[in-house]
Design an enzyme around this catalytic site. Structure first.
Site, short mmCIF file in Angstrom:
data_model
loop_
_atom_site.label_atom_id
_atom_site.label_comp_id
_atom_site.label_asym_id
_atom_site.label_seq_id
_atom_site.Cartn_x
_atom_site.Cartn_y
_atom_site.Cartn_z
N HIS A 189 11.97 5.47 1.47
CA HIS A 189 11.55 6.07 2.72
C HIS A 189 10.31 5.38 3.28
CE1 HIS A 189 8.96 8.11 -0.21
NE2 HIS A 189 8.17 8.44 0.80
N ASP A 220 6.82 6.66 5.24
CA ASP A 220 6.09 7.91 5.42
C ASP A 220 6.09 8.35 6.89
OD1 ASP A 220 5.44 8.22 2.76
OD2 ASP A 220 3.53 7.15 2.93
N HIS A 253 9.25 2.67 0.46
CA HIS A 253 8.84 2.79 -0.95
C HIS A 253 9.64 3.89 -1.64
CE1 HIS A 253 6.15 5.47 1.33
NE2 HIS A 253 6.09 6.22 0.25
N ARG A 286 -3.30 11.07 -1.31
CA ARG A 286 -2.90 10.11 -0.27
C ARG A 286 -3.54 10.43 1.06
NH1 ARG A 286 3.07 10.38 1.57
NH2 ARG A 286 2.20 11.51 3.35
#
Length: 302
Positions: free
Chosen positions: A117, A119, A278, A293
Site C-alpha cells: 500500500h 499511505d 510498502h 509514524r
C-alpha cells in the site's frame, strides 16, 4: 533500440545530486533505498541538510537512519521540516503529539498491515512522505518491504502503458479502516473522507518521473475504464476491468523492484509515498513490534 534492464534501472533510480553537507549514503538494494549516516536527528536540521535529504529522498525513495535515539518531540520537529503533518483519523495517536500515530499489536493481537500500500492515498492530498521510528522489534522477523513504483511503471509493456495512461482509480478509506469503526464513526468518516479519484499513472512533482499509482489496500475500482477501453458489453467490461486492476496490483510484488529493511530499536525510515509502496511483514506474532509514524501532507496527484 530496446533499453536494457540496467538502462531502465538507471533512469528509475538516478544518482543523488551533489550534496552540500557531509551526509553519507550507502545503497540498500539496486532498486531503491539508502542508509544515511553523518547526521544526528536529535539536532535541528539546517536548510542545507533539508535540501540534501529531500534530494536523496526523491532519488532513492527510502532513507534509513540507524541509532537515532530521538524523543517524540524531536521526531515531530524532524518530520515538520519537510512539510505540514497530518493527524490520522483512525490510528491511535501519541498523547502529547497527535501528529505521531502508534503502530503495532501486542502479544494477544497481531497487527494487520500486511498488504502492499501507499499511505493515505484515500486523501484528496495524499502523503508526500512518512517517517517511521522503531521503538520495539522482535529478535527476528517484522521486516518492512518497500517497492519502487517508478521502476514498476517503467518496466510495464508499452501496450499496458498505453492502456492505463488516461485511467483514474478510486481510492477509499473504508476497505482498510471501516472495520475499525462503529457505525457512527463510519458515517462521520464517509462524510469527511469521501472516495477520491487519482490518476493510475501519476507524475512525480519534483522529478517529473511517471509512477504506477494504484494499491491493493485503498483502490476499489477503475473509474473510467469503459470510456477508455472498447468492450462488447457489461459482463466483459466488469471482467476486463477487474483483471487489469489485479494485474496492476501484482506489479508491487516483484522482488526486482524491492528493498527489505531489518529493523532495530532507534532505526528510522523515511520514504516517498508518491513513488513507493510498502508491506509490513507479519511473521513475528506473538512477539511485539511497536512503531511511531509521522506523515507529511503532499499535493494533489496529476
Amino acid at each position: 533500440m530496446l533499453a536494457t534492464d540496467d538502462d531502465v534501472q538507471t533512469r528509475a533510480t538516478p544518482a543523488t545530486p551533489p550534496l552540500s553537507t557531509p551526509l553519507r549514503l550507502q545503497r540498500i538494494s539496486p532498486a531503491l533505498g539508502v542508509e544515511v549516516s553523518g547526521i544526528d536527528l536529535r539536532e535541528p536540521l539546517s536548510d542545507a541538510q533539508v535540501k540534501d535529504l529531500r534530494s536523496a529522498l526523491v532519488a532513492h525513495k527510502v532513507l534509513v537512519f540507524r541509532d537515532q535515539d530521538i524523543t517524540p518531540a524531536q521526531h515531530v520537529a524532524f518530520a515538520s521540516r519537510f512539510g505540514e503533518l497530518e493527524i490520522h483519523p483512525v490510528f491511535p495517536r501519541h498523547a502529547d503529539h497527535p501528529e505521531l500515530v502508534l503502530l503495532g499489536g501486542n502479544a494477544q493481537k497481531a497487527a494487520s498491515e500486511n498488504v502492499y500500500h501507499t499511505d493515505v492515498s484515500w486523501r484528496e492530498l495524499p502523503s508526500m512522505s512518512s517517517i517511521l521510528r522503531c521503538e520495539v522489534c522482535p529478535d527476528v522477523g517484522g521486516d518492512t518491504i518497500w517497492v519502487n513504483m517508478e521502476l514498476a511503471y517503467e518496466r510495464l509493456p508499452e501496450h499496458r502503458k498505453a492502456q492505463i495512461q488516461e485511467l483514474f482509480a478510486v481510492h477509499d478509506i473504508m476497505p482498510a479502516f471501516g472495520r475499525r469503526m462503529n457505525p457512527e464513526e463510519r458515517d462521520a468518516a464517509r462524510k469527511q473522507f469521501p472516495p477520491v479519484s487519482h490518476p493510475v499513472v501519476r507524475t512525480h512533482p519534483e522529478s517529473g518521473n511517471k509512477i504506477l499509482y494504484v494499491n491493493a489496500a485503498f483502490v476499489t475500482h477503475l473509474e473510467n475504464f469503459t470510456a477508455c477501453n472498447p468492450v462488447r458489453g457489461a459482463f466483459e467490461s466488469h471482467s476486463e476491468k477487474n483483471d487489469l486492476l489485479e494485474y496492476l496490483y501484482r506489479q508491487a510484488a516483484y522482488p526486482e523492484y524491492q528493498m527489505r529493511l531489518r529493523w532495530a530499536p532507534n532505526t528510522i525510515a523515511m520514504w516517498d509515498n508518491r513513488s513507493t509502496q510498502h508491506y509490513a511483514v507479519q511473521d513475528y506474532f506473538p512477539a511485539v513490534r511497536r512503531m511511531m509514524r509521522a506523515t507529511v501532507i503532499g499535493d494533489k496527484p496529476f
